[in-house]
Design a protein around this motif. Structure first.
Motif, short mmCIF file in Angstrom:
data_model
loop_
_atom_site.label_atom_id
_atom_site.label_comp_id
_atom_site.label_asym_id
_atom_site.label_seq_id
_atom_site.Cartn_x
_atom_site.Cartn_y
_atom_site.Cartn_z
N HIS A 1 18.65 50.59 12.53
CA HIS A 1 19.07 49.42 11.46
C HIS A 1 18.80 48.00 12.02
N GLY A 2 18.03 47.93 13.10
CA GLY A 2 17.62 46.75 13.41
C GLY A 2 18.64 45.57 14.16
N ASP A 3 19.67 46.22 14.56
CA ASP A 3 20.64 45.22 15.18
C ASP A 3 21.09 45.87 16.31
N ARG A 4 20.19 45.64 17.24
CA ARG A 4 20.59 46.47 18.85
C ARG A 4 21.71 45.69 19.50
N TRP A 5 21.93 44.28 19.19
CA TRP A 5 22.87 43.50 19.61
C TRP A 5 24.28 43.75 19.51
N ASP A 6 24.82 44.20 18.30
CA ASP A 6 26.10 44.67 18.08
C ASP A 6 26.03 46.16 18.51
N ARG A 7 26.73 46.15 19.52
CA ARG A 7 27.01 47.68 20.19
C ARG A 7 28.38 48.29 19.83
N ARG A 8 29.10 47.68 19.14
CA ARG A 8 30.30 48.48 18.67
C ARG A 8 30.12 49.58 18.07
N ASP A 9 30.65 50.63 18.65
CA ASP A 9 30.69 52.05 17.95
C ASP A 9 29.34 52.43 17.41
N LYS A 10 28.55 52.33 18.39
CA LYS A 10 27.23 52.55 17.80
C LYS A 10 26.27 53.47 19.18
#
Length: 94
Positions: A31-40
């Motif tokens: 999804h290209g958003d590796r910095w948002d780690r919540r629930d991922k």
């Protein structure tokens, strides 16, 4: 620093399918958003595949991976769907 890598953890490269130690892999977020780690949960590329693919054009790659159900279906189905989507998009560009 940014989080601990678990000793002894192995991951599977999404490009070549080989299992590698986590320390020999790079995180990949379709999804290209590796910095948002919540629930991922992340997918991984081995260092060799990462080096080969990171220099390629990525325009639309994440959208194509998501549309092909990357990580959501079996490998053969994903590869078939991905190939079909890439062909369709190349015809659209002509």
């Amino acid at each position: 620093m940014f989080g601990s890598r678990r000793d002894g953890e192995t991951v599977t490269c999404i490009a070549c399918g080989e299992e590698r130690p986590r320390s020999d892999a790079r995180e990949y977020d379709k999804h290209g958003d590796r910095w948002d780690r919540r629930d991922k949960t992340f997918e991984f590329l081995c260092k060799g595949c990462f080096t080969e693919t990171c220099r390629q054009p990525r325009d639309g790659l994440e959208a194509t991976l998501a549309a092909a159900d990357a990580g959501e279906t079996d490998r053969a189905t994903f590869l078939r769907q991905f190939r079909e989507l890439v062909r369709e998009r190349s015809v659209e560009r002509e």
